[in-house]
Write a protein that holds these residues in place. Sequence first.
Motif, mmCIF file in Angstrom:
data_model
loop_
_atom_site.group_PDB
_atom_site.id
_atom_site.type_symbol
_atom_site.label_atom_id
_atom_site.label_comp_id
_atom_site.label_asym_id
_atom_site.label_seq_id
_atom_site.Cartn_x
_atom_site.Cartn_y
_atom_site.Cartn_z
ATOM 1 N N LEU A 138 0.830 -1.203 0.000
ATOM 2 C CA LEU A 138 0.000 0.000 0.000
ATOM 3 C C LEU A 138 0.867 1.255 0.000
ATOM 4 N N PRO A 139 0.301 2.388 -0.423
ATOM 5 C CA PRO A 139 1.046 3.649 -0.340
ATOM 6 C C PRO A 139 1.400 3.974 1.113
ATOM 7 N N ALA A 140 2.477 4.707 1.279
ATOM 8 C CA ALA A 140 2.863 5.133 2.629
ATOM 9 C C ALA A 140 1.737 5.949 3.251
ATOM 10 N N ASN A 141 1.578 5.825 4.559
ATOM 11 C CA ASN A 141 0.585 6.583 5.336
ATOM 12 C C ASN A 141 -0.860 6.208 5.014
ATOM 13 N N THR A 142 -1.079 4.997 4.504
ATOM 14 C CA THR A 142 -2.451 4.520 4.331
ATOM 15 C C THR A 142 -3.113 4.337 5.693
ATOM 16 N N ALA A 143 -4.331 4.820 5.845
ATOM 17 C CA ALA A 143 -5.055 4.684 7.114
ATOM 18 C C ALA A 143 -5.394 3.218 7.356
ATOM 19 N N LEU A 144 -5.159 2.757 8.586
ATOM 20 C CA LEU A 144 -5.419 1.367 8.929
ATOM 21 C C LEU A 144 -6.650 1.198 9.814
ATOM 22 N N SER A 145 -7.201 2.280 10.315
ATOM 23 C CA SER A 145 -8.404 2.199 11.147
ATOM 24 C C SER A 145 -9.321 3.373 10.830
ATOM 25 N N ARG A 153 -11.120 16.282 6.720
ATOM 26 C CA ARG A 153 -11.587 16.804 5.438
ATOM 27 C C ARG A 153 -10.614 16.371 4.343
ATOM 28 N N ALA A 154 -11.144 15.902 3.211
ATOM 29 C CA ALA A 154 -10.298 15.434 2.122
ATOM 30 C C ALA A 154 -9.515 16.594 1.514
ATOM 31 N N GLY A 155 -8.196 16.402 1.380
ATOM 32 C CA GLY A 155 -7.371 17.435 0.767
ATOM 33 C C GLY A 155 -7.466 17.420 -0.742
ATOM 34 N N HIS A 156 -7.876 16.294 -1.304
ATOM 35 C CA HIS A 156 -8.137 16.195 -2.743
ATOM 36 C C HIS A 156 -9.205 15.123 -2.941
ATOM 37 N N ALA A 157 -9.644 14.936 -4.171
ATOM 38 C CA ALA A 157 -10.700 13.951 -4.454
ATOM 39 C C ALA A 157 -10.152 12.536 -4.339
ATOM 40 N N PHE A 158 -10.971 11.623 -3.834
ATOM 41 C CA PHE A 158 -10.647 10.194 -3.759
ATOM 42 C C PHE A 158 -11.704 9.419 -4.542
ATOM 43 N N LYS A 159 -11.240 8.422 -5.305
ATOM 44 C CA LYS A 159 -12.182 7.548 -5.988
ATOM 45 C C LYS A 159 -12.662 6.448 -5.043
ATOM 46 N N ALA A 160 -13.834 5.918 -5.303
ATOM 47 C CA ALA A 160 -14.356 4.821 -4.493
ATOM 48 C C ALA A 160 -13.390 3.645 -4.515
ATOM 49 N N SER A 161 -13.235 3.004 -3.373
ATOM 50 C CA SER A 161 -12.361 1.840 -3.164
ATOM 51 C C SER A 161 -10.879 2.187 -3.109
ATOM 52 N N ALA A 162 -10.524 3.464 -3.215
ATOM 53 C CA ALA A 162 -9.114 3.848 -3.103
ATOM 54 C C ALA A 162 -8.711 3.920 -1.628
ATOM 55 N N LEU A 164 -7.348 5.368 1.731
ATOM 56 C CA LEU A 164 -7.293 6.743 2.223
ATOM 57 C C LEU A 164 -5.907 7.005 2.810
ATOM 58 N N ILE A 165 -5.270 8.060 2.347
ATOM 59 C CA ILE A 165 -3.922 8.423 2.763
ATOM 60 C C ILE A 165 -4.027 9.533 3.801
ATOM 61 N N THR A 166 -3.518 9.298 4.984
ATOM 62 C CA THR A 166 -3.714 10.254 6.079
ATOM 63 C C THR A 166 -3.068 11.607 5.791
ATOM 64 N N THR A 167 -1.965 11.629 5.042
ATOM 65 C CA THR A 167 -1.305 12.903 4.757
ATOM 66 C C THR A 167 -2.096 13.741 3.749
ATOM 67 N N ALA A 168 -3.108 13.140 3.106
ATOM 68 C CA ALA A 168 -3.951 13.877 2.161
ATOM 69 C C ALA A 168 -5.253 14.326 2.812
ATOM 70 N N LEU A 169 -5.347 14.187 4.128
ATOM 71 C CA LEU A 169 -6.537 14.592 4.867
ATOM 72 C C LEU A 169 -6.176 15.722 5.816
ATOM 73 N N ARG A 170 -7.110 16.562 6.092
ATOM 74 C CA ARG A 170 -6.855 17.736 6.918
ATOM 75 C C ARG A 170 -7.814 17.779 8.106
ATOM 76 N N LYS A 171 -7.247 18.115 9.242
ATOM 77 C CA LYS A 171 -8.085 18.324 10.416
ATOM 78 C C LYS A 171 -8.781 19.674 10.265
ATOM 79 N N THR A 172 -10.045 19.710 10.529
ATOM 80 C CA THR A 172 -10.797 20.943 10.319
ATOM 81 C C THR A 172 -11.900 21.047 11.366
ATOM 82 N N TRP A 173 -12.312 22.277 11.608
ATOM 83 C CA TRP A 173 -13.427 22.469 12.531
ATOM 84 C C TRP A 173 -14.681 21.856 11.941
ATOM 85 N N LEU A 174 -15.388 21.061 12.738
ATOM 86 C CA LEU A 174 -16.709 20.579 12.334
ATOM 87 C C LEU A 174 -17.804 21.487 12.871
#
Length: 232
Positions: A138-145, A153-162, A164-174
């Motif tokens: 798997l790519p480095a930093n793939t989420a395992l849980s 929040r997604a930093g870019h678009a993800f296709k279904a079944s791809a 999820l890379i944690t470095t491409a996600l951003r913590k944001t206020w909900l």
Amino acid sequence: MTTRPTRAARARLATASACLSALLWLPQSPLAVADPALEQARIRELLTAALPAHANHPQIELSNLAAACEDPRPFLTHPEQRSYGRVLVGVRCGRALHYVQAKVSVMGTYVVSQQNLAATQVIEADMLALRTGALEKLPANTALSVKEVVGLRAGHAFKASAPLITTALRKTWLVEQNHPVAMQFRGAGFTLSRQGKALDNGYLGDEVRVVAERGKLLRGKVTGPDQLLVRD
């Protein structure tokens, strides 16, 4: 004419002979009798202990092993990196230090999206699924849980079944200060929903203050975008 050794010389010779005999009977040094398999066993133990939870069937190949050492002490040279795939392990042996290359293959679970995700979209639990596969591929930093990514929040678009890379996600206020929020009250056999206004910013799981109708001040736990679970 042959000169016979003096009594003192004979005594010195006897002492030297006794010392030599004692040296010959000394046990071998610990390094000479060290088990060469000990280093491998300790490295495998270190790498296995560092694997993610629910990882299965690890296979470990080692190269660049050193000569036998009485007390090898392996350590991960980059503890923040993942412990599968290609891993560099340092080994201390007394004052000496050498490095061992490890190739770790392991099966485990990882997180994928069940749907296409748009850039900036907030990720919720029902959007996700777990898959099982070879983690080292798997790519480095793939989420395992799932808990690693819910509320981000997604930093870019993800296709279904791809994956999820944690470095491409951003913590944001909900929940954002002075923004309207949906408050949910739960009790024995009932659920009520009301509108309110947040007085604090909050990430997923944070507790924030909220003003309800007639100015009543409450506290609620952030459960999703602009959503609070309130206890009166």
